[in-house]
Design an enzyme around this catalytic site. Structure first.
Site, mmCIF file in Angstrom:
data_model
loop_
_atom_site.group_PDB
_atom_site.id
_atom_site.type_symbol
_atom_site.label_atom_id
_atom_site.label_comp_id
_atom_site.label_asym_id
_atom_site.label_seq_id
_atom_site.Cartn_x
_atom_site.Cartn_y
_atom_site.Cartn_z
ATOM 1 N N ASN A 1 0.880 -1.173 0.000
ATOM 2 C CA ASN A 1 0.000 0.000 0.000
ATOM 3 C C ASN A 1 0.913 1.218 0.000
ATOM 4 O O ASN A 1 1.457 1.588 1.025
ATOM 5 C CB ASN A 1 -0.891 -0.025 1.251
ATOM 6 N N TRP A 2 1.074 1.794 -1.166
ATOM 7 C CA TRP A 2 2.027 2.907 -1.296
ATOM 8 C C TRP A 2 1.516 4.185 -0.645
ATOM 9 O O TRP A 2 2.271 5.108 -0.425
ATOM 10 C CB TRP A 2 2.312 3.180 -2.784
ATOM 11 N N LYS A 3 0.215 4.264 -0.383
ATOM 12 C CA LYS A 3 -0.394 5.497 0.155
ATOM 13 C C LYS A 3 -0.087 6.663 -0.795
ATOM 14 O O LYS A 3 -0.023 6.451 -1.997
ATOM 15 C CB LYS A 3 0.092 5.749 1.581
ATOM 16 N N HIS B 1 -9.576 1.706 4.178
ATOM 17 C CA HIS B 1 -8.352 1.821 4.979
ATOM 18 C C HIS B 1 -8.602 2.764 6.154
ATOM 19 O O HIS B 1 -9.358 3.727 6.041
ATOM 20 C CB HIS B 1 -7.211 2.350 4.106
ATOM 21 N N GLU C 1 -6.969 5.096 7.368
ATOM 22 C CA GLU C 1 -6.696 6.515 7.096
ATOM 23 C C GLU C 1 -7.887 7.163 6.392
ATOM 24 O O GLU C 1 -8.182 8.337 6.611
ATOM 25 C CB GLU C 1 -5.407 6.650 6.259
ATOM 26 N N GLU D 1 -6.096 -4.605 10.099
ATOM 27 C CA GLU D 1 -5.048 -3.641 10.431
ATOM 28 C C GLU D 1 -5.401 -2.905 11.715
ATOM 29 O O GLU D 1 -6.206 -1.965 11.704
ATOM 30 C CB GLU D 1 -4.892 -2.617 9.300
ATOM 31 N N GLY E 1 2.101 2.249 10.708
ATOM 32 C CA GLY E 1 3.113 3.297 10.585
ATOM 33 C C GLY E 1 3.763 3.689 11.902
ATOM 34 O O GLY E 1 4.457 4.693 11.986
ATOM 35 N N SER F 1 2.882 -2.197 10.259
ATOM 36 C CA SER F 1 4.315 -2.330 10.529
ATOM 37 C C SER F 1 4.858 -3.735 10.247
ATOM 38 O O SER F 1 5.755 -4.216 10.922
ATOM 39 C CB SER F 1 4.642 -1.912 11.968
ATOM 40 N N GLY G 1 2.648 -1.144 4.251
ATOM 41 C CA GLY G 1 2.779 0.275 3.950
ATOM 42 C C GLY G 1 4.241 0.648 3.762
ATOM 43 O O GLY G 1 4.819 0.472 2.701
ATOM 44 N N GLY G 2 4.844 1.160 4.811
ATOM 45 C CA GLY G 2 6.221 1.668 4.755
ATOM 46 C C GLY G 2 7.202 0.743 4.053
ATOM 47 O O GLY G 2 7.989 1.183 3.204
HETATM 48 P P1 PGA Z 1 2.521 0.229 7.629
HETATM 49 O O1 PGA Z 1 1.120 0.521 6.912
HETATM 50 O O2 PGA Z 1 3.033 -1.075 7.084
HETATM 51 O O3 PGA Z 1 3.392 1.392 7.249
HETATM 52 O O4 PGA Z 1 2.252 0.159 9.089
HETATM 53 C C1 PGA Z 1 0.204 -0.514 6.671
HETATM 54 C C2 PGA Z 1 -1.052 0.066 6.062
HETATM 55 O O5 PGA Z 1 -1.467 1.163 6.472
HETATM 56 O O6 PGA Z 1 -1.658 -0.545 5.165
#
Ligand code: PGA
Length: 249
Positions: A9-11, A94, A96, A166, A172, A213, A234-235
């Site tokens: 997930n590049w966001k 998601h 966010e 999640e 994050g 994470s 994500g990251g």
């Molecule tokens: P993260 O993000 O791996 O940076 O914690 C995961 C996500 O939000 O899908």
């Protein structure tokens, strides 16, 4: 029986130029992956990502989709538009988006239905906040989110949907849920799916990822848990080597 699926997930990261560099590096690194590999990118990178991954084992996903077929929804993108680009997956709900863009269980459900109707595979996100966990509300929240997301969705569609668990407090933050906590919490979601559909469907056909994470260091332990069918990353999906190490866990 359930094939693992690991999705990046590049966001809101990566320009087209950065996408070209990252995907070029990634393709050879993940070519022998045993799991399904997906990269979910910003809308502006989708065409590049689709073009570059054609003929490889990498699938491309979007990070959101609108529920209407078309119309006066300034700034939105429909499922048909994504399908036309060659996109196969789409992240829906998601945390966010729930937190910053007023996403609700009802809009998650509407988006999931629209995505499925157009032939996209939704990755539906659920997860509790830290306050909800501390208040002992994990089950209540996950049952509500899961039932809300799947309202009116047919059993036949289960093979085309992925759920991502999640925990919001692990996204994050560098704080991963322990493998046991992730496993036990995903079991709550699977039991809810068993109740909504059938125990066999939930056991054999519902893939549930862990996200929050997840990285090259903790992926093995998480993926060793019986309930965890993959990850939403994500990251660690923004660096080709890190993402490939997660994919090749
Ligand atoms: P993260 O993000 O791996 O940076 O914690 C995961 C996500 O939000 O899908």
């Amino acid at each position: 029986m359930r094939k693992a699926i690991i999705a990046g997930n590049w966001k809101m990261n990566n320009t087209i130029a950065e996408t070209k560099a990252l995907v070029t590096e990634l393709i050879p690194l993940v070519k022998d992956a045993q799991c399904d590999v997906v990269i979910c990118t910003p809308y502006t990178d989708l065409a590049t990502a689709v073009e570059m991954t054609r003929g490889t084992n990498i699938k491309v996903g979007a990070e959101n989709v609108h529920w209407a077929e078309k119309g006066a929804f300034t700034g939105e993108i429909s499922a048909k538009m994504l399908v036309e680009l060659g996109v196969e997956y789409v992240i829906i709900g998601h945390s966010e988006r729930r937190q910053y863009f007023a996403e609700t269980d009802a809009t998650v459900n509407a988006r999931a239905k629209a995505a499925l109707a157009a032939g996209l595979k939704p990755i539906v996100c659920v997860g509790e906040t830290l306050e909800e966990r501390e208040a002992g509300k994990v089950k209540e929240v996950l049952v509500r989110q899961t039932k809300g997301a799947f309202e009116g969705i047919d059993k036949e569609e289960l093979d085309n949907i992925v759920i991502a668990y999640e925990p919001v407090w692990a996204i994050g933050t560098g704080k991963t849920a322990t493998a046991e906590v992730a496993n036990d919490t995903i079991a709550i979601i699977r039991n809810t799916m068993a109740e909504l559909y059938c125990p066999k469907c939930a056991e054999n056909r519902v893939r549930i990822q862990y996200g929050g994470s997840m990285n090259p260091k903790n992926v093995k332990e998480l993926m060793a848990m019986p309930q965890i069918d993959g990850g939403l990353i994500g990251g660690a999906s923004l660096k080709a080597v890190d993402f490939s190490q997660v994919v090749n866990y």
